[in-house]
Design a protein around this motif. Structure first.
Motif, PDB file in Angstrom:
ATOM      1  N   ALA A   1       9.454  11.157  -4.603  1.00 46.37           N
ATOM      2  CA  ALA A   1      10.086  12.460  -4.852  1.00 46.37           C
ATOM      3  C   ALA A   1      11.345  12.307  -5.688  1.00 46.37           C
ATOM      4  O   ALA A   1      11.742  13.223  -6.403  1.00 46.37           O
ATOM      5  N   SER A   2      11.988  11.129  -5.615  1.00 50.63           N
ATOM      6  CA  SER A   2      13.232  10.938  -6.368  1.00 50.63           C
ATOM      7  C   SER A   2      12.980  10.481  -7.802  1.00 50.63           C
ATOM      8  O   SER A   2      13.924  10.304  -8.563  1.00 50.63           O
ATOM      9  N   LEU A   3      11.733  10.282  -8.177  1.00 49.68           N
ATOM     10  CA  LEU A   3      11.449   9.909  -9.571  1.00 49.68           C
ATOM     11  C   LEU A   3      11.687  11.102 -10.487  1.00 49.68           C
ATOM     12  O   LEU A   3      11.706  12.250 -10.051  1.00 49.68           O
ATOM     13  N   GLU A   4      11.807  10.801 -11.757  1.00 45.75           N
ATOM     14  CA  GLU A   4      11.933  11.892 -12.730  1.00 45.75           C
ATOM     15  C   GLU A   4      10.607  12.595 -12.945  1.00 45.75           C
ATOM     16  O   GLU A   4      10.577  13.753 -13.329  1.00 45.75           O
ATOM     17  N   ASP A   5       9.524  11.837 -12.777  1.00 44.12           N
ATOM     18  CA  ASP A   5       8.202  12.359 -13.103  1.00 44.12           C
ATOM     19  C   ASP A   5       7.236  12.096 -11.955  1.00 44.12           C
ATOM     20  O   ASP A   5       6.235  11.401 -12.106  1.00 44.12           O
ATOM     21  N   PRO A   6       7.540  12.646 -10.778  1.00 45.75           N
ATOM     22  CA  PRO A   6       6.676  12.378  -9.630  1.00 45.75           C
ATOM     23  C   PRO A   6       5.353  13.118  -9.753  1.00 45.75           C
ATOM     24  O   PRO A   6       5.303  14.203 -10.348  1.00 45.75           O
ATOM     25  N   PRO A   7       4.305  12.554  -9.198  1.00 43.19           N
ATOM     26  CA  PRO A   7       3.044  13.295  -9.191  1.00 43.19           C
ATOM     27  C   PRO A   7       3.147  14.457  -8.199  1.00 43.19           C
ATOM     28  O   PRO A   7       3.790  14.321  -7.158  1.00 43.19           O
ATOM     29  N   PRO A   8       2.510  15.593  -8.499  1.00 42.00           N
ATOM     30  CA  PRO A   8       2.582  16.726  -7.567  1.00 42.00           C
ATOM     31  C   PRO A   8       1.773  16.471  -6.302  1.00 42.00           C
ATOM     32  O   PRO A   8       2.049  17.069  -5.268  1.00 42.00           O
ATOM     33  N   VAL A   9       0.812  15.558  -6.416  1.00 42.24           N
ATOM     34  CA  VAL A   9      -0.080  15.349  -5.280  1.00 42.24           C
ATOM     35  C   VAL A   9      -0.613  13.922  -5.329  1.00 42.24           C
ATOM     36  O   VAL A   9      -0.790  13.345  -6.413  1.00 42.24           O
ATOM     37  N   LEU A  10      -0.799  13.345  -4.143  1.00 41.83           N
ATOM     38  CA  LEU A  10      -1.390  12.006  -4.038  1.00 41.83           C
ATOM     39  C   LEU A  10      -2.725  12.121  -3.321  1.00 41.83           C
ATOM     40  O   LEU A  10      -2.846  12.868  -2.343  1.00 41.83           O
ATOM     41  N   PHE A  11      -3.703  11.392  -3.800  1.00 42.96           N
ATOM     42  CA  PHE A  11      -4.991  11.289  -3.120  1.00 42.96           C
ATOM     43  C   PHE A  11      -4.989   9.948  -2.415  1.00 42.96           C
ATOM     44  O   PHE A  11      -4.894   8.909  -3.081  1.00 42.96           O
ATOM     45  N   VAL A  12      -5.016   9.978  -1.096  1.00 45.45           N
ATOM     46  CA  VAL A  12      -4.824   8.736  -0.350  1.00 45.45           C
ATOM     47  C   VAL A  12      -5.991   8.493   0.591  1.00 45.45           C
ATOM     48  O   VAL A  12      -6.663   9.426   1.044  1.00 45.45           O
ATOM     49  N   SER A  13      -6.186   7.225   0.897  1.00 46.02           N
ATOM     50  CA  SER A  13      -7.257   6.838   1.806  1.00 46.02           C
ATOM     51  C   SER A  13      -6.730   5.712   2.684  1.00 46.02           C
ATOM     52  O   SER A  13      -6.405   4.639   2.181  1.00 46.02           O
ATOM     53  N   GLY A  14      -6.598   5.983   3.975  1.00 46.45           N
ATOM     54  CA  GLY A  14      -6.108   4.949   4.883  1.00 46.45           C
ATOM     55  C   GLY A  14      -4.920   5.438   5.688  1.00 46.45           C
ATOM     56  O   GLY A  14      -4.833   6.617   6.043  1.00 46.45           O
ATOM     57  N   ASP A  15      -4.004   4.528   5.941  1.00 45.78           N
ATOM     58  CA  ASP A  15      -2.880   4.777   6.839  1.00 45.78           C
ATOM     59  C   ASP A  15      -1.708   5.390   6.067  1.00 45.78           C
ATOM     60  O   ASP A  15      -0.893   4.681   5.483  1.00 45.78           O
ATOM     61  N   ARG A  16      -1.611   6.736   6.116  1.00 50.64           N
ATOM     62  CA  ARG A  16      -0.591   7.424   5.312  1.00 50.64           C
ATOM     63  C   ARG A  16       0.832   7.105   5.740  1.00 50.64           C
ATOM     64  O   ARG A  16       1.774   7.302   4.974  1.00 50.64           O
ATOM     65  N   SER A  17       1.001   6.605   6.973  1.00 49.29           N
ATOM     66  CA  SER A  17       2.371   6.304   7.411  1.00 49.29           C
ATOM     67  C   SER A  17       2.994   5.219   6.535  1.00 49.29           C
ATOM     68  O   SER A  17       4.212   5.089   6.465  1.00 49.29           O
ATOM     69  N   LEU A  18       2.150   4.442   5.853  1.00 52.42           N
ATOM     70  CA  LEU A  18       2.689   3.376   5.005  1.00 52.42           C
ATOM     71  C   LEU A  18       3.473   3.914   3.821  1.00 52.42           C
ATOM     72  O   LEU A  18       4.289   3.209   3.232  1.00 52.42           O
ATOM     73  N   LEU A  19       3.219   5.170   3.449  1.00 53.16           N
ATOM     74  CA  LEU A  19       3.950   5.732   2.306  1.00 53.16           C
ATOM     75  C   LEU A  19       5.454   5.699   2.549  1.00 53.16           C
ATOM     76  O   LEU A  19       6.240   5.556   1.615  1.00 53.16           O
ATOM     77  N   ALA A  20       5.843   5.823   3.822  1.00 54.39           N
ATOM     78  CA  ALA A  20       7.272   5.863   4.139  1.00 54.39           C
ATOM     79  C   ALA A  20       7.836   4.489   4.472  1.00 54.39           C
ATOM     80  O   ALA A  20       9.035   4.347   4.702  1.00 54.39           O
ATOM     81  N   ALA A  21       6.977   3.460   4.498  1.00 63.77           N
ATOM     82  CA  ALA A  21       7.439   2.119   4.899  1.00 63.77           C
ATOM     83  C   ALA A  21       8.195   1.450   3.753  1.00 63.77           C
ATOM     84  O   ALA A  21       8.029   1.806   2.586  1.00 63.77           O
ATOM     85  N   LEU A  22       9.015   0.461   4.100  1.00 61.73           N
ATOM     86  CA  LEU A  22       9.731  -0.313   3.077  1.00 61.73           C
ATOM     87  C   LEU A  22       8.721  -1.204   2.352  1.00 61.73           C
ATOM     88  O   LEU A  22       8.086  -2.069   2.954  1.00 61.73           O
ATOM     89  N   GLN A  23       8.571  -0.955   1.077  1.00 58.81           N
ATOM     90  CA  GLN A  23       7.549  -1.660   0.306  1.00 58.81           C
ATOM     91  C   GLN A  23       8.174  -2.567  -0.744  1.00 58.81           C
ATOM     92  O   GLN A  23       9.192  -2.237  -1.337  1.00 58.81           O
ATOM     93  N   VAL A  24       7.535  -3.709  -0.943  1.00 51.42           N
ATOM     94  CA  VAL A  24       7.885  -4.594  -2.050  1.00 51.42           C
ATOM     95  C   VAL A  24       6.645  -4.712  -2.922  1.00 51.42           C
ATOM     96  O   VAL A  24       5.561  -5.016  -2.417  1.00 51.42           O
ATOM     97  N   ALA A  25       6.799  -4.433  -4.201  1.00 58.13           N
ATOM     98  CA  ALA A  25       5.663  -4.569  -5.111  1.00 58.13           C
ATOM     99  C   ALA A  25       5.582  -6.000  -5.619  1.00 58.13           C
ATOM    100  O   ALA A  25       6.610  -6.624  -5.901  1.00 58.13           O
ATOM    101  N   ILE A  26       4.375  -6.510  -5.680  1.00 59.19           N
ATOM    102  CA  ILE A  26       4.140  -7.811  -6.322  1.00 59.19           C
ATOM    103  C   ILE A  26       3.136  -7.568  -7.437  1.00 59.19           C
ATOM    104  O   ILE A  26       2.028  -7.080  -7.185  1.00 59.19           O
ATOM    105  N   VAL A  27       3.540  -7.838  -8.652  1.00 59.81           N
ATOM    106  CA  VAL A  27       2.661  -7.595  -9.795  1.00 59.81           C
ATOM    107  C   VAL A  27       2.675  -8.823 -10.692  1.00 59.81           C
ATOM    108  O   VAL A  27       3.526  -9.701 -10.557  1.00 59.81           O
ATOM    109  N   GLY A  28       1.721  -8.864 -11.594  1.00 68.12           N
ATOM    110  CA  GLY A  28       1.684 -10.001 -12.505  1.00 68.12           C
ATOM    111  C   GLY A  28       0.418 -10.026 -13.320  1.00 68.12           C
ATOM    112  O   GLY A  28      -0.333  -9.051 -13.366  1.00 68.12           O
ATOM    113  N   SER A  29       0.207 -11.164 -13.911  1.00 67.06           N
ATOM    114  CA  SER A  29      -0.863 -11.337 -14.887  1.00 67.06           C
ATOM    115  C   SER A  29      -2.248 -11.087 -14.278  1.00 67.06           C
ATOM    116  O   SER A  29      -2.499 -11.412 -13.126  1.00 67.06           O
ATOM    117  N   ARG A  30      -3.140 -10.527 -15.085  1.00 71.84           N
ATOM    118  CA  ARG A  30      -4.540 -10.424 -14.664  1.00 71.84           C
ATOM    119  C   ARG A  30      -5.265 -11.754 -14.871  1.00 71.84           C
ATOM    120  O   ARG A  30      -6.368 -11.939 -14.384  1.00 71.84           O
TER     121      ARG A  30
END
Lengths: 422, 422
Positions: free
Chosen positions: B108-137
């Motif tokens: 919600a604090s982004l400049e360009d948030p999506p109006p809606v999310l399509f989710v599957s699974g445990d929605r409580s995780l949306l509010a959890a402290l998350q760390v992203a790990i990304v990298g090469s394919r």
């Protein structure tokens, strides 16, 4: 031994410079050499003990002045003196004293410069722009190869590569620079006398460095390796260089000590990253986390160098708080985390103080009182004190040395002094 | 498929949440879903288009308001709507709209948030402290192994690992988190509809993430992979996370784009170094040279997280100059080099301005004039404009959207606005 391509140096290594044939080196009469050896034996010496650069410098008079100030300066025994004189007879060897034109400004600006350097090879390299490459004595094969390539590429770009003649990264760096040919020679700084090879298997490397570059030591001929010599050698490696590149360093390690010394000297510290599974990369990663710049290759080292000011910065360790930007907290803004020793607290900025009535007995001479009166309360340089007191540079510097030893004077940056509050 | 250990979640994945049985999800009447699909199709939407959070939100009314403001919002065709309704019938699937309690503040604090999310699974995780790990394919074997270990160790420390479900580092990170068991589930953000697996060989991974964690997409069911979806997915990955760890990234690469988006969103960017001979490490090294923090392992990631403020910072890209410390030059002091887009120049600080006499025809309504008058010349938030104008939140936000599109209003940080100089 690898052949050394001809280079247009001002001091070809084949010329004898041991007997004062060159104004850059000191005359080698036995009494002067003995005095230099006494000065070289002085532990924990500070720059101002040697007096202002550019003044006439007589090592024998300096020994007397410092002894008068209470500093213990043992005279060399006959064997040690004879060995030094014999070493000076060899082609390419020389003694570069504090006041010689060849004595590098990079070292003169240190807080604890050596009074004399024992050098073998092309002394003009002392004044060249140097980059130190240091690292583990037990590097990974990839690390040693990278140090070799980095040194070769930087040498080909015209830089002089300085290192510590040790096993591992040091040797790879020297060899890489030597492989670049005449474009970029190499400076090897030893933790022993200039005639002692350590480790022994590096005899050929020492010979090549002396033939194509320069061997440097602050330890007189005949000095063998001692553990406490290596931190001293490390400060010369970083002191001679504009930037120090660390290629593989375990944690803890001598290379990390060199890097921290370099930061204390205001040198740029650069570190090469490695795989997180390589224990020899952990020291470099710790340096980067603490603020060192990450460099992958020679082009990035050159990029970092190009962004540095041409003038060497004032050494950081003793910069008083008053010279820092207003509002900067301890360590703030320098991006170095815990690297830099916190600056000493500044002396109280009180009103002009009279000379204290009670001085230690050894400091109760009229000259000492004149020096203290001439200092006032501000940060002063030695020339101002000489001018105001009417004393000679030699007298003032030995008195300042005695006052510092007695805890009455605080040593500031770049050869400045300040009276401590009474 | 790997079994998922039982966890004490508020929304067990087995519960059907598609038909409004849970106040966190939106009711699934066909007209509302059609409106959400229209909003989801809105390109380049800005946060204020969706209105203030916490207000009553009617997606159908919002579609009308935005259309009234001149924004093109195509209605979904019957096939697309039917597919979405069918998807919502499946257990664990839900639509989380802008105003739902489950809609994460991080987005919600982004400049360009999506109006809606399509989710599957445990929605409580949306509010959890998350760390992203990304990298090469196409990571090195060591890189993939390190991402797996890092994710597993961070998940065992209680963090939720967020990534993009792609080949290589993404998949290794999800699998590492899943291997940690119930302690730390994982969030997979897709660049397709929530019912489309891409790449196809990740069907099992998608199923495991939905069963033990959460699948998230801003694209409606049935949306296939398109190149321009992945930058949008990347902004959600970094947006959901408090910090983004990059493990191996070539230069240029999508992971570097994610890292730069993360910096623009005020997220912490951390990068794992690698051997200088590994081309997949060059992107991480470039990030570190540009100011990202170097991390070797989970303990260092946790250390970095512990030093971050609990509150998410205001996104950086639109922070006006006036909020920066006096004397800071463009880019100075943030240690990010060229990462952060330069802030927009601030509007001239002129005297209070009257409403301009000439407005575009589409903006000549009395309500628009009331909004402009209520804004004055300072930076204001939407609540102030609502209070001063006496209009509804919905009216004010759609008028502000139209004014921004017309170039009459400047969008500041954290949901603030300012009239541009006439």
């Amino acid at each position: 031994m690898q052949g050394c391509p001809p280079t247009a140096t001002t001091n070809p290594p084949s010329a004898s410079v041991g007997r004062g044939t060159d104004s850059d080196s000191c005359p080698v009469d036995a009494a002067s050499v003995a005095a230099w050896l006494s000065l070289a034996a002085c532990p924990d010496a500070r720059a101002h003990w040697w007096g202002a650069r550019g003044s006439d410098f007589d090592p024998r008079a300096r020994v007397e002045l410092l002894r008068h100030a209470g500093i213990s300066l043992p005279a060399p025994n006959d064997r040690r003196l004879a060995r030094c004189l014999a070493w000076l007879e060899q082609p390419g060897n020389a003694l570069v004293g504090w006041d010689a034109a060849a004595y590098p400004e990079t070292l003169a600006s240190l807080e604890d410069p050596p009074p004399v350097l024992f050098v073998s090879g092309d002394r003009s390299l002392l004044a060249a722009l140097q980059v130190a490459i240091v690292g583990s004595r037990r590097p990974s094969p990839g690390g040693a190869e990278h140090a070799y390539r980095l040194a070769r590429d930087l040498a080909q770009a015209g830089l002089v590569i300085t290192s510590g003649l040790a096993r591992g990264i040091d040797a790879a760096a020297h060899r890489g620079a030597l492989a670049a040919g005449g474009a970029g020679p190499t400076v090897g700084v030893s933790g022993c006398g200039p005639d002692v090879v350590y480790p022994r298997e590096h005899a050929e490397l020492y010979a090549e460095v002396a033939a194509c570059g320069l061997l440097v030591s602050e330890f007189p001929p005949g000095t063998t390796a001692r553990p406490h010599h290596f931190p001293r050698r490390n400060r010369l490696i970083s002191g001679l260089a504009r930037a120090v590149v660390v290629v593989e360093a375990a944690q803890p390690s001598g290379s990390l000590i060199t890097a921290r010394l370099a930061l204390g000297q205001g040198r740029e510290v650069l570190a090469v990253p490695g795989s997180v599974t390589n224990p020899e990369a952990r020291g470099c990663h710790a340096l980067i986390r603490d603020g060192a710049r990450l460099v992958e290759d020679a082009s990035q080292v050159l990029e970092e160098l190009s962004s540095l000011p041409l003038q060497l910065p004032v050494p950081r360790q003793r910069r008083p708080l008053a010279t820092r930007p207003a509002g900067a907290g301890a360590g703030a803004g320098d991006g170095r985390g815990g690297h830099v020793a916190p600056p000493r607290p500044p002396p109280d900025a009180g009103p002009t103080r009279a000379v204290p009535a009670e001085l230690p007995a050894s400091l109760s001479s009229p000259s000492v009182r004149r020096v203290l009166a001439a200092m006032g309360t501000d940060l002063v340089d030695i020339d101002s004190v000489v001018f105001r007191s009417g004393l000679t540079v030699s007298d003032v510097s030995s008195i300042l040395a005695a006052l510092e030893l007695s805890g009455l004077v605080w040593v500031g940056p770049a050869g400045t002094f300040q009276r401590k509050p009474d």
